[in-house]
Design a protein around this motif. Structure first.
Motif, short mmCIF file in Angstrom:
data_model
loop_
_atom_site.label_atom_id
_atom_site.label_comp_id
_atom_site.label_asym_id
_atom_site.label_seq_id
_atom_site.Cartn_x
_atom_site.Cartn_y
_atom_site.Cartn_z
N GLY A 1 37.95 48.08 37.48
CA GLY A 1 36.35 47.68 37.31
C GLY A 1 36.35 46.46 38.17
O GLY A 1 35.04 45.81 37.83
N ALA A 2 37.36 45.95 38.83
CA ALA A 2 37.04 44.83 39.69
C ALA A 2 35.98 44.92 40.65
O ALA A 2 35.92 45.98 41.44
N ASP A 3 35.50 43.99 41.22
CA ASP A 3 34.65 43.76 42.26
C ASP A 3 35.61 44.02 43.65
O ASP A 3 36.83 43.89 43.63
N PRO A 4 35.22 44.46 44.78
CA PRO A 4 35.89 44.52 46.17
C PRO A 4 36.76 43.39 46.34
O PRO A 4 37.72 43.60 46.82
N VAL A 5 36.26 42.11 46.22
CA VAL A 5 37.12 41.02 46.46
C VAL A 5 38.21 40.65 45.50
O VAL A 5 39.35 40.59 45.77
#
Length: 221
Positions: free
Chosen positions: A43-47
């Motif tokens: 669920g992390a953002d791309p960065v």
């Protein structure tokens, strides 16, 4: 064959960024899919997903090893996902095929990828008939280079005397365990990811492109 390599009977090659130039940037497609896999999983953002990916790569040897250790990821599902890419950036490499054919002894692929992916890459390069065997991440029991067990398993599975072997890699750190068991080591310094290790004392040959070097060692009296 030059005298310095007259002992070599087993010519062992990494796959990605070794048997094709890093400029093809094929691994970038895999890299992006690894990031997407982690983003979906965590669920992390791309960065943040990319930061996690590289932390696992440096900490565990491969992103997959980190995902298995930290998230109990199914390795086969991961490998199928990240290797589902187009290979139109690769072209047939007749000069490399010719140079490989002239090498005296066995030719083998030793890759942290899986065999289905390796076969697709080799076929695209026109090298489908150039190698006796592919020792992949599954054959390593999912314990990748540079873990010592990967090299011991390669030698046991394919009846290889490391002292009569040469290993070509673009990842310098993957050559250190090979040198430790007696292999001659060749680093293709092509700008691909190396990690923080700066020691290069375990490298016997340092080059920037594979085919010209193979041609030179075959032609030198």
């Amino acid at each position: 064959m030059i005298a310095r390599l007259s002992h070599v009977r087993n010519w062992i090659f990494d796959l990605d960024n070794t048997l094709y130039p890093a400029s093809a940037d094929l691994f970038a497609h895999i890299d992006r899919r690894m990031t997407a896999f982690i983003a979906d999983l965590t669920g992390a953002d791309p960065v943040e997903a990319r930061r996690i990916q590289k932390a696992y790569f440096h900490g565990h040897g491969t992103t997959l090893a980190g995902l298995m250790a930290e998230h109990d990821v199914d390795p086969h599902a991961f490998l199928a996902y990240v290797h589902d890419i187009e290979m139109d950036v690769l072209e047939e490499d007749a000069p490399l095929a010719a140079a490989l054919a002239r090498l005296p002894g066995r030719k083998l692929v030793f890759t942290n990828g899986d065999k289905p992916y390796a076969l697709k890459v080799l076929d695209r390069l026109g090298l489908g008939g150039s190698f006796e065997a592919i020792h992949d991440i599954v054959a390593m029991d999912l314990r990748p280079k540079p873990q010592a067990s990967a090299y011991a398993g390669l030698c046991a599975a394919l009846d290889i005397d490391p002292h009569a072997s040469l290993f070509v890699e673009d990842m310098a750190r993957n050559l250190k365990p090979a040198k430790a068991i007696g292999m001659t080591t060749v680093w293709i310094d092509n700008g691909s990811e190396q990690g923080p290790e700066e020691d290069r004392s375990f490298i016997d040959f340092h080059l920037h492109a594979l085919t010209p070097w193979l041609e030179s060692i075959l032609e030198t009296p």
